[in-house]
Each structure stands twice: as C-alpha cells, then as structure tokens.
Design a protein around this motif. Structure first.
Motif, PDB file in Angstrom:
ATOM      1  N   ASN A  31       0.879  -1.028   0.040  1.00 11.88           N
ATOM      2  CA  ASN A  31      -0.076   0.153   0.131  1.00 11.88           C
ATOM      3  C   ASN A  31       0.739   1.159  -0.128  1.00 11.88           C
ATOM      4  OD1 ASN A  31      -1.955  -1.824   0.016  1.00 11.88           O
ATOM      5  ND2 ASN A  31      -2.954  -1.477   2.105  1.00 11.88           N
ATOM      6  N   PRO A  37      -0.174   2.953  -4.099  1.00  6.78           N
ATOM      7  CA  PRO A  37      -1.146   3.439  -3.309  1.00  6.78           C
ATOM      8  C   PRO A  37      -2.637   3.682  -4.216  1.00  6.78           C
ATOM      9  CG  PRO A  37       0.460   5.417  -3.886  1.00  6.78           C
ATOM     10  CD  PRO A  37       1.068   4.048  -4.121  1.00  6.78           C
ATOM     11  N   PRO A  60      -4.670  -0.120  -3.251  1.00  3.65           N
ATOM     12  CA  PRO A  60      -4.603  -0.475  -1.814  1.00  3.65           C
ATOM     13  C   PRO A  60      -5.258  -1.856  -1.701  1.00  3.65           C
ATOM     14  CG  PRO A  60      -6.160   1.203  -2.083  1.00  3.65           C
ATOM     15  CD  PRO A  60      -5.772   1.155  -3.373  1.00  3.65           C
ATOM     16  N   GLN A  91      -6.631  -4.733   1.478  1.00  2.00           N
ATOM     17  CA  GLN A  91      -7.031  -4.758   2.773  1.00  2.00           C
ATOM     18  C   GLN A  91      -6.915  -6.370   3.174  1.00  2.00           C
ATOM     19  OE1 GLN A  91     -10.476  -2.992   3.932  1.00  2.00           O
ATOM     20  NE2 GLN A  91     -10.342  -1.211   2.511  1.00  2.00           N
ATOM     21  N   ARG A 136      -3.730  -6.771  -6.992  1.00  2.00           N
ATOM     22  CA  ARG A 136      -2.803  -5.803  -6.845  1.00  2.00           C
ATOM     23  C   ARG A 136      -2.259  -5.142  -8.154  1.00  2.00           C
ATOM     24  NH1 ARG A 136      -0.398 -10.993  -5.288  1.00  2.00           N
ATOM     25  NH2 ARG A 136       1.003 -10.714  -6.971  1.00  2.00           N
TER      26      ARG A 136
END
Length: 190
Positions: free
Chosen positions: A26, A30, A33, A35, A48
């Motif tokens: 991240n 950016p 991102p 999680q 990704r």
C-alpha cells in the motif's frame, strides 16, 4: 514412548506475513490499496497493481526479518510445546528468504534449533502427528492422510475451513492445553 511430532508453519501462523506485505504494498502502490479482509484466495494478482508481482509483494529484502509475532502468546506457548513434544518448524521459503526466516526464529524463538527448522513446500511428504498451518494446500493433504491439523483462520482459508471443518486456533493463548487435548490420552497433561 515416542514424542508426538508437531509441525508448525511460520508465515501467518507464528508471525504476520500478509499484513506486513500489505503494508509495504500500500505504500508502494497507493492506487491499488489492499486490505487483509480482501485476501480471500492465495492468488491475489487481480487485486494488486500490475507491477506488484508475487516477487515484489513477498520479495522485499528484509521482509521476513521484520514480521510481527502472530500474537502476544505465541513465544511462550511454542516454548511449552518445544519442551514436551518433538516440535519442528516447517515453512515454504524461497532460497533468498531462508536466512531471513532463520534470523527471525532466532530473534524470537532461540530455543528452536537448526535441526528443527525445515524449509519445504510439500509438507505432506513429512512425518508428523499434528500440523498447525494456515494454508489449505497443506491442511487438506494432512487431513486426507489421516493426520491431525489445526487451522489458523484467515480470509484465504475460510471456504476450506467451512468445507473441511478444521479445528481452529485464532490465538496462541493456551495453545499447549488445546494441543494436549488433541494428542494425549484423555485427561493426561504434561
């Protein structure tokens, strides 16, 4: 009497790999991102950035030495297991990460000796009585060959947990007692 052999995975079992890899991903990408909760499968390529290949995501130099412990209980419980059982650490590793993984173990668990450290992707080829792991590709063959397992729950093993009903351990708190219940004759604790 032979001691039971407990095979324990490293990444996301005794240390937090994916969360740390996400942190670095991240920062580097950016616009894409990630999680932790979104990591519902081993293949996260579609989540990704195109430049965040498997080698980039898991290949940051020093990554495996900076991992956090799985939780605050893992070291104490691993030491208890090491005193009673034949404990082996079995971890999949790229050649370039073997030293980093060994260094991490020696930092946090110096009671683990070199002869207890095995790098191997095909864990089902090893002899053990119990496997503690997060990877369905390791847990399923163990169960299918009649061996006991404990699954460390993560988003990427949820579907397999439901399908196979693996025993779970979401914290290392009282892990030795839990394992004693699985491996020792009824009511016996050492």
């Amino acid at each position: 009497m032979r001691k039971s052999i407990i095979a324990v995975d490293m990444d996301d079992t005794i240390c937090q790999l994916v969360k740390r890899a996400i942190y670095h991903n991240n920062r580097s990408f950016p616009t894409h991102p990630l999680q932790y909760e979104d990591m519902v499968d081993w293949d996260t390529t579609h989540l990704r950035h195109p430049d965040s290949t498997h080698e980039v995501f898991y290949g940051r130099p020093g990554l495996f030495e900076e991992l956090e412990l799985y939780d605050e209980y893992v070291v104490e419980e691993m030491q208890k297991l090491n005193e009673v059982y034949d404990l082996i650490i079995v971890t999949a590793a790229e050649p370039r990460t073997v030293n980093e993984k060994w260094n991490w173990l020696q930092l946090y668990m110096p009671f683990i000796k070199l002869e207890q450290f095995i790098t191997c992707k095909r864990k089902n080829l090893l002899t053990f009585d119990l496997l503690i792991d997060d990877g369905p590709h390791n847990l399923i063959p163990a169960v299918e060959s009649g061996r006991k397992v404990i699954c460390i729950p993560h988003p990427w093993n949820r579907l397999h947990r439901e399908q196979y009903g693996f025993p779970l351990m979401s914290s290392w708190k009282d892990a030795k007692l839990y394992i004693d219940e699985m491996l020792l004759p009824s009511g016996l604790h050492i």
